[in-house]
Design an enzyme around this catalytic site. Structure first.
Site, PDB file in Angstrom:
ATOM      1  N   ASP A 136      23.866 -36.088  -1.180  1.00  0.00           N
ATOM      2  CA  ASP A 136      22.535 -36.701  -1.271  1.00  0.00           C
ATOM      3  C   ASP A 136      21.372 -35.722  -1.137  1.00  0.00           C
ATOM      4  O   ASP A 136      21.358 -34.886  -0.235  1.00  0.00           O
ATOM      5  CB  ASP A 136      22.347 -37.732  -0.153  1.00  0.00           C
ATOM      6  CG  ASP A 136      23.467 -38.752  -0.072  1.00  0.00           C
ATOM      7  OD1 ASP A 136      23.402 -39.598   0.822  1.00  0.00           O
ATOM      8  OD2 ASP A 136      24.415 -38.673  -0.883  1.00  0.00           O
ATOM      9  N   GLU A 164      23.114 -48.293   0.996  1.00  0.00           N
ATOM     10  CA  GLU A 164      22.894 -46.907   1.430  1.00  0.00           C
ATOM     11  C   GLU A 164      21.614 -46.398   0.755  1.00  0.00           C
ATOM     12  O   GLU A 164      21.144 -46.970  -0.231  1.00  0.00           O
ATOM     13  CB  GLU A 164      24.051 -46.012   0.986  1.00  0.00           C
ATOM     14  CG  GLU A 164      25.400 -46.378   1.552  1.00  0.00           C
ATOM     15  CD  GLU A 164      26.440 -45.294   1.279  1.00  0.00           C
ATOM     16  OE1 GLU A 164      26.821 -44.596   2.230  1.00  0.00           O
ATOM     17  OE2 GLU A 164      26.865 -45.143   0.122  1.00  0.00           O
TER      18      GLU A 164
END
Lengths: 211, 645
Positions: free
Chosen positions: B131, B310
């Site tokens: 990420d 998420e």
């Protein structure tokens, strides 16, 4: 080659020494005062040879000789009163400051030309506006950060900012040279910034090597 | 490609051809002739086997080849025992494709692996990344932080990597910003966001996985705000600042967002979670000082059936201009985008809606296209995306993580995994009013070298047009297709039955498609990646599908080869347009000026280096198209460590 010289010279000099009288004989009573005199001379010698730490003029001269534009380097550094007492890092900072001055002046010229231009022909402004966009982050970020980086020992970071400046000035020059030549004070400004940047970069390179 | 991984990789697997049983035994004695015959026999066997391995086209190669590579397993003990994708046991989403396990690895050479590395996309020099974190602009520099494993090419030991750039294209690596060194993040310094306060202070909120695998939110900030490189970071002495509230699973509570202002100096932050395991939820926390937080008694929004949310992202977007907005902006011409990465599907979804400042709730414009059930941010290999407001140029910028689609043992062999997309500017699509537009930042144009332009290329039904452009592995392509009017087509198709609205493979020839480009294709088309439009009649009108077909992208069997696609609105009078960024093993494809995007990972074995070519094609049976195409060769972004000293 040196090998063979050494090889042959020693036996020969040994030979000749055996055959000649010593050049000078010092009478024993004079030995002590003479050695004192020699010691004194030896102590004085280092001070007359060490220009790098105490004589700023010579440092400027030595440093500028290592840059691509000796005269420009001399005049830029001398124009700052603190340069004569600066060390190499100080000279690099002064030089970086000169680049910033040059960039500020060039940006000022660009902005003046933009202000004066006729609103009827915006296309003519496009290269100048493009140049302004290049110079603004240079005077706002690249050069002030490079100068600050020099004081913090981040020499590579300083090289980055000054190289960036050189590239932007070059970029601007390419853009306006395709025009009609009426921007020539800007072109002079770009060339000056590039030359000053080149000088500053070479000084920093010397500084990097000396560490 | 100077940064090619010609360095040594971890080789937990024996590469095909190194079967120890083929080692020639030393001759014990030179006197007896039988030893000489034995030597000749063994050498012959060795040479024949070597010859057999070199012949790669044999489709039964898998059976004939030495078994070592097929059954070799990684040294890491956790992989020996289970077949779960990496990451799941720790409580984050899967970070690898489990089903490629057990498939034989292609006989990749070091040069093959080196070719796969991208030239102008951000990726670390080696090892694993996921990420993007805390993107921001500060004192002339764009900062990117990212989930990074400094020790391996698979997920684990997660830290915050750090890189800076003046233009979001030419990145310079910096030392790690944060590492797991406190009990509250010892199991991983996970995803987080940055908020720049009005007075210029930067604060970061991130998820730490504690020594007991509990997910908590922590505060961190730069140790020296006047450092343009933000090298050093300080973790707040009283972390964690937020712990999982009662009723929330302690391993489903993560990814704090950038904060936005509320009334009376209040700030709001979202943390993603799930309720009753199936309801995705954006929990709202209120704070005045970023140290003390109160959970609001109602979430910002929930959507049934979408599971764990998420990497939530929440930001305003202007409906009447393309100017970006700061996270706290509100107004009559402002809508808000809510986005979540769905753990269950590994896909990023978003919806446009209205934010109610008074109630601190958000409602989608179209509940049938709510978060998780409507539009995806990207229809390809793409996850954990995050935006930030670029106050330097007044833009909303979107980052997205692009994982590999080869096997994780390939990643271990080549020593790296994952790239980031080229950052995209996000704007509201005022023509459709139902989606965002994404477009690569204009700074990418600084990489353009020479270009080749082809106009009025007539591509009749069932034809292929090679485009002679030289190198075809680093490209920026803009193409537009014109067809006869859709009205005429619709009329001519009145009698036709409705077709199944699916991309299918490029080889599947239907009346009105597919037509597009084949990238990373070799001369004989033994490998190719077609990117195309396919028109089909559905619900009484013509719809347009935008697709990427990876099924023939590579001869390697262990890589994933998907068909990605989506319907894309094409309005009256619009041509069919694509912009495609080709960069070795990543291809980013934008349809209709960014109305839909598909990111793809491909690993060709033949269509690489100077063997990669570009073709225009039209596989429709009853449609001719005319194409206008401009192709730029792209320079490398020369991403390297920042030479600070």
């Amino acid at each position: 080659m040196v090998w063979s010289c050494k090889f042959f010279s020693s036996p020969i000099t040994q030979y000749t020494r055996k055959q000649t009288e010593p050049i000078m004989r010092i009478p024993p009573p004079l030995l002590f005062p003479l050695s004192l005199l020699l010691l004194l001379l030896l102590l004085l010698l280092p001070t007359s040879h060490s220009s790098s730490s105490s004589n700023g003029e010579d440092l400027i001269d030595q440093t500028c000789k290592l840059t691509p534009f000796y005269d420009l380097c001399q005049s830029s550094l001398r124009s700052s009163p603190s340069s004569s007492s600066s060390d190499l890092r100080g000279l690099a900072q002064i030089m970086a400051g000169s680049v910033l001055d040059g960039a500020n002046r060039t940006l000022g010229q660009i902005q003046q030309l933009l202000d004066r231009s006729s609103p009827a022909d915006p296309a003519a402004d496009q290269p100048l506006a493009y140049c302004a966009e290049l110079y603004i982050p240079v005077v706002k970020y690249s050069l002030p950060q490079a100068i600050d980086a020099l004081s913090k020992g981040r020499l590579g970071f300083a090289v980055y900012g000054i190289t960036d400046t050189m590239n932007e000035a070059g970029d601007c020059n390419k853009k306006i040279s395709s025009g009609d030549g009426s921007s020539s004070p800007v072109s002079d400004g770009n060339m000056l910034v590039m030359d000053l940047a080149a000088v500053a970069l070479s000084i920093i390179k010397v500084l990097q090597k000396s560490l | 490609m100077d940064d090619a991984t010609s360095k040594s990789f971890d080789h937990p697997y024996t590469v095909l051809g190194e079967d120890p049983s083929l080692v020639i035994p030393p001759a014990e004695s030179r006197q007896r002739p039988t030893k000489v015959y034995f030597w000749i026999l063994t050498s012959t066997v060795f040479l024949l086997s070597l010859a057999g391995l070199i012949v790669r086209e044999n489709p039964n190669r898998a059976e004939n080849s030495i078994p070592a590579a097929g059954t070799a397993i990684p040294e890491s003990s956790q992989d020996n025992v289970r077949f779960l994708p990496v990451g799941e046991a720790e409580g984050v989403s899967a970070k690898s494709y489990p089903s490629t396990r057990g498939r034989l690895s292609f006989n990749w050479t070091a040069a093959d692996f080196a070719w796969q590395r991208t030239s102008y996309h951000f990726q670390p020099e080696k090892n694993w990344m996921n990420d993007p974190d805390g993107p921001l602009f500060h004192l002339g520099w764009y900062h990117l932080f990212y989930q990074y494993n400094p020790d391996s090419a698979i997920w684990g030991n997660i830290t915050w990597g750090h890189a800076v750039s003046r233009d979001m294209i030419h990145w310079l690596y910096l030392p790690l910003a944060m590492v797991p060194d406190h009990w509250y993040d010892i199991d991983g310094v996970w995803t987080g966001s940055a908020t720049i306060l009005p007075n210029g202070t930067i604060i970061v909120l991130y998820t730490g996985d504690t020594n007991e695998a509990v997910q908590v939110q922590n505060l961190a900030y730069p140790s020296n705000l006047s450092d343009p490189l933000l090298l050093d970071w300080v973790k707040y002495s009283d972390n964690p600042v937020i712990t999982p509230p009662t009723g929330i699973e302690t391993d489903e509570f993560r990814d704090p967002t950038t904060a936005w202002t509320g009334p009376n100096g209040t700030w709001y932050v979202l943390v993603g979670s799930r309720l009753n395991t199936t309801i995705g939820v954006a929990l709202v926390y209120e704070t005045l000082d970023f140290k003390n937080y109160t959970l609001l008694d109602h979430p910002l929004h929930t959507v049934d059936g979408t599971g764990m949310w998420e990497c939530i992202d929440f930001y305003p977007i202007s409906t009447n201009s393309s100017v970006g907005l700061d996270n706290s902006a509100t107004g009559p011409e402002v809508k808000h985008v809510l986005k979540a990465s769905l753990d269950n599907l590994k896909l990023d979804y978003y919806a446009i809606g209205t934010y109610d400042e008074g109630n601190v709730t958000w409602t989608p414009d179209d509940p049938e296209m709510d978060v998780g059930i409507g539009l995806q941010v990207d229809y390809g290999r793409y996850y954990a995306s995050k935006t930030f407001y670029d106050q330097n140029k007044g833009r909303r910028i979107l980052w997205g993580w692009v994982n590999e689609t080869d096997a994780d043992y390939d990643d271990l062999a080549k020593g790296w995994a994952s790239v980031q997309t080229i950052p995209r500017v996000v704007t509201y699509d005022s023509l459709t009013g139902t989606n965002i537009l994404q477009w690569p930042v204009e700074e990418i144009e600084s990489l353009r070298l020479n270009s080749t332009e082809f106009e009025d290329v007539f591509v009749e039904a069932g034809s292929l047009v090679p485009l002679d452009i030289g190198n075809a592995t680093q490209l920026d392509i803009s193409v537009e297709f014109e067809i006869e009017s859709t009205q005429a087509l619709e009329e001519s198709m009145l009698g036709e039955t409705e077709s199944q609205l699916e991309c299918s493979v490029a080889d599947n020839r239907t009346t009105l498609g597919p037509f597009g480009l084949a990238v990373l294709a070799d001369e004989s088309l033994s490998e190719l990646t077609p990117i195309f439009f396919r028109l089909a009649k559905s619900n009484g009108s013509l719809k347009t599908l935008f697709c990427v077909d990876e099924t023939r992208s590579s001869k390697a069997t262990e890589v994933f080869k998907e068909i990605y696609g989506t319907v894309v609105p094409v309005l009256d009078g619009e041509k069919f347009t694509m912009r495609i960024l080709v960069d070795h093993s990543i291809v980013e494809s934008f349809a209709q000026a960014g109305r839909r995007v598909i990111t793809s990972r491909v690993y060709p074995t033949e269509a690489i280096f100077d063997k990669a070519k570009l073709f225009l094609f039209n596989n429709a049976t009853d449609l001719n198209v005319t194409a206008a195409i401009k192709i730029w060769q792209m320079n490398s972004a020369d991403i390297h460590p920042f030479p600070l000293y």
